[in-house]
Design an enzyme around this catalytic site. Sequence first.
Site, PDB file in Angstrom:
ATOM      1  N   THR A   1      22.744  32.794  23.669  1.00 49.79           N
ATOM      2  CA  THR A   1      22.672  34.057  24.303  1.00 49.79           C
ATOM      3  C   THR A   1      20.887  34.054  24.271  1.00 49.79           C
ATOM      4  O   THR A   1      20.399  34.466  25.354  1.00 49.79           O
ATOM      5  CB  THR A   1      22.785  35.318  23.251  1.00 49.79           C
TER       6      THR A   1
ATOM      7  N   PHE B   1      23.089  44.394  25.081  1.00 53.53           N
ATOM      8  CA  PHE B   1      23.599  43.934  23.710  1.00 53.53           C
ATOM      9  C   PHE B   1      24.873  44.725  23.139  1.00 53.53           C
ATOM     10  O   PHE B   1      25.327  44.851  21.997  1.00 53.53           O
ATOM     11  CB  PHE B   1      22.514  44.181  22.770  1.00 53.53           C
TER      12      PHE B   1
ATOM     13  N   CYS C   1      25.317  44.422  19.307  1.00 52.65           N
ATOM     14  CA  CYS C   1      24.881  43.212  18.679  1.00 52.65           C
ATOM     15  C   CYS C   1      24.137  43.578  17.345  1.00 52.65           C
ATOM     16  O   CYS C   1      23.131  44.269  17.551  1.00 52.65           O
ATOM     17  CB  CYS C   1      23.909  42.604  19.812  1.00 52.65           C
TER      18      CYS C   1
HETATM   19 MN1  MNH Z   1      24.523  39.208  19.731  1.00 53.95          MN
HETATM   20  C1  MNH Z   1      27.509  40.909  19.231  1.00 53.95           C
HETATM   21  C2  MNH Z   1      24.455  40.010  23.154  1.00 53.95           C
HETATM   22  C3  MNH Z   1      21.719  37.741  19.868  1.00 53.95           C
HETATM   23  C4  MNH Z   1      24.625  38.489  16.193  1.00 53.95           C
HETATM   24  N1  MNH Z   1      25.896  40.413  20.986  1.00 53.95           N
HETATM   25  C5  MNH Z   1      27.073  40.880  20.348  1.00 53.95           C
HETATM   26  C6  MNH Z   1      27.486  41.651  21.631  1.00 53.95           C
HETATM   27  C7  MNH Z   1      26.767  41.486  22.674  1.00 53.95           C
HETATM   28  C8  MNH Z   1      25.476  40.509  22.218  1.00 53.95           C
HETATM   29  C9  MNH Z   1      26.749  41.893  24.048  1.00 53.95           C
HETATM   30  C10 MNH Z   1      28.834  42.276  21.753  1.00 53.95           C
HETATM   31  C11 MNH Z   1      30.008  41.586  22.236  1.00 53.95           C
HETATM   32  C12 MNH Z   1      31.417  42.170  22.167  1.00 53.95           C
HETATM   33  O1  MNH Z   1      31.400  43.316  22.578  1.00 53.95           O
HETATM   34  O2  MNH Z   1      32.251  41.552  21.970  1.00 53.95           O
HETATM   35  N2  MNH Z   1      23.299  38.854  21.138  1.00 53.95           N
HETATM   36  C13 MNH Z   1      23.594  39.348  22.449  1.00 53.95           C
HETATM   37  C14 MNH Z   1      22.409  38.790  23.185  1.00 53.95           C
HETATM   38  C15 MNH Z   1      21.561  38.220  22.381  1.00 53.95           C
HETATM   39  C16 MNH Z   1      22.237  38.159  21.023  1.00 53.95           C
HETATM   40  C17 MNH Z   1      22.162  39.070  24.674  1.00 53.95           C
HETATM   41  C18 MNH Z   1      20.109  37.504  22.677  1.00 53.95           C
HETATM   42  C19 MNH Z   1      19.364  37.634  23.776  1.00 53.95           C
HETATM   43  N3  MNH Z   1      23.197  38.023  18.210  1.00 53.95           N
HETATM   44  C20 MNH Z   1      22.323  37.576  18.551  1.00 53.95           C
HETATM   45  C21 MNH Z   1      21.575  37.008  17.458  1.00 53.95           C
HETATM   46  C22 MNH Z   1      22.448  37.308  16.463  1.00 53.95           C
HETATM   47  C23 MNH Z   1      23.575  37.966  16.870  1.00 53.95           C
HETATM   48  C24 MNH Z   1      20.242  36.459  17.439  1.00 53.95           C
HETATM   49  C25 MNH Z   1      22.188  36.867  15.022  1.00 53.95           C
HETATM   50  C26 MNH Z   1      21.270  36.678  14.514  1.00 53.95           C
HETATM   51  N4  MNH Z   1      25.882  39.569  17.999  1.00 53.95           N
HETATM   52  C27 MNH Z   1      25.561  39.184  16.658  1.00 53.95           C
HETATM   53  C28 MNH Z   1      26.705  39.859  15.981  1.00 53.95           C
HETATM   54  C29 MNH Z   1      27.773  40.426  16.912  1.00 53.95           C
HETATM   55  C30 MNH Z   1      26.846  40.299  18.173  1.00 53.95           C
HETATM   56  C31 MNH Z   1      27.229  39.320  14.380  1.00 53.95           C
HETATM   57  C32 MNH Z   1      28.786  41.202  16.348  1.00 53.95           C
HETATM   58  C33 MNH Z   1      28.765  42.779  16.039  1.00 53.95           C
HETATM   59  C34 MNH Z   1      29.945  43.378  15.761  1.00 53.95           C
HETATM   60  O3  MNH Z   1      30.781  43.589  16.417  1.00 53.95           O
HETATM   61  O4  MNH Z   1      29.659  44.050  14.476  1.00 53.95           O
END
Ligand code: MNH
Length: 471
Positions: free
Chosen positions: A286, A413, A420
């Site tokens: 991502t 996010f 996220c």
């Molecule tokens: Mn990220 C969930 C987008 C970077 C850790 N992330 C999500 C979701 C989105 C998302 C959208 C929700 C998905 C869903 O509803 O099924 N995340 C991003 C984007 C970036 C990103 C667009 C970068 C740009 N994410 C990161 C990074 C980390 C991370 C870096 C860790 C270091 N994300 C997560 C985690 C979740 C998540 C952990 C799950 C959260 C939960 O459900 O409690």
Amino acid sequence: MADGTLKNLVPLSELPVLPSVPLLASLPWLYHREGFMARMAELAERHRHVGMFRVPMPDGREPIFVGNVSLATELCDEARFEKQLFGPLVHIRDFAGDGLFTALPDEANWHKANRILSPGFSSASIDRYFPAMTSALDELLEHWRRAASTKNAGVDVVADMTKLTLETISIAGFDYRFGSFGTPELHPFLKALARALQESIDVLRRPPLFAPLYAGRRARYQRDITSMFDLVDRVIVERRLVPQEQWPKDFLSLMLAEADPKTGERLSDENIRYQILTFLIAGHETTAGLLAFTFHQLARSPELFQAVRREVDEGLGTDDAPTMKDVMSLDLVRRVLSEGLRLWPTVPSIARAAKEDTVLAGRYEVPKGRPLGLLVNAIHRDPSVWKDPLKFDPDRFLPEAVKARPSAAYKPFGIGKRACTGKHFALVEATVCVALVVRAFDFADPGPLSVAPTVSPKPKGFRLVVTPRPR
Ligand code: MNH
């Protein structure tokens, strides 16, 4: 219910639906050169007035995809809708288990891990991981300087951003260096991860009847999962052997040291393994895609590039090592990244489901649990909210403009309590990367953007000729 209300209700069968044939369902109609999600965005645009359409899948399910801001506002209502594990997430759970990303709605370990980990991911805590970010970035800058001084056919931006974000999250997550910039080949663990992620998508496109043809792939998938578990479990055991005073400040130490403030319990070693894999899975492609799209845009817009460089020179100085505080002051860089995530959201859809039978748009009866795909890539271009939606304009993220829009118009996010965890981490990581790269290199024009048909969209065939900035 009063007669009047009943008369206005419309069954979901009235919604637009894709054509379907036996076995393959709608698969033949889902092709798009930029991938399945781009096709969904195209359909959302065609059906923008209704805002939703049905897509029969080979497994017999029929998700409803939602693609305008007015319906998105309903789906963001946490009282009525919640996250659903759908599509690839169902399979990613094979190796991310009950980690935060693939935990079921309200699963006990989600609450526990959320309470233990959220403080470590708050914007105030990210400075602990800033050294991991700049250390991985030093390797990238060195790699690009070397590339610029040899034949200079351009750098492979997507590959290099993937290496950067993988190194960053593995150093910050569990103090582990895969040494990705040292070799053209990815580390075996990272190859196993990439294959397992690909399999969790490919399996969705296989009609169940064809499953026996893929026994070999399934066997390799199981082997990949075992080898990933082995490495992460070994890291956890080794950490426990080190005296606690010497533990590095990473997410692994945090998970081993902190107890749940509510129950006083700690995460199990198995759950810690799943969280580490979760950070690697959720946290690399991502951010890498966001950076690649952003560099493409900057390389195509010399004026914007110069404006960003002026901000960076003023905010960070022309060759000092950056501090986290200076990086946080780079307002234009942050707005450029926000606009990048608007036009190319690297998580292009989010799966939701009604918690109880409900009615959408005041007339469509939606049963509890029916899969609903919120098309983030479509709502981010909904012309009822976004003027001139295809134009790249960072000023859309000036505070007054943000306040004037419905919050559901922009969801890169995710939504509500399952949004996220890594948002602040990702934005700091991306901001410092853009800042240091723009400060150090000039970009040549890479030509028009094309998008690869990967699940998380990325620029396709993007080679960027970088030259060290003249002094
Ligand atoms: Mn990220 C969930 C987008 C970077 C850790 N992330 C999500 C979701 C989105 C998302 C959208 C929700 C998905 C869903 O509803 O099924 N995340 C991003 C984007 C970036 C990103 C667009 C970068 C740009 N994410 C990161 C990074 C980390 C991370 C870096 C860790 C270091 N994300 C997560 C985690 C979740 C998540 C952990 C799950 C959260 C939960 O459900 O409690």
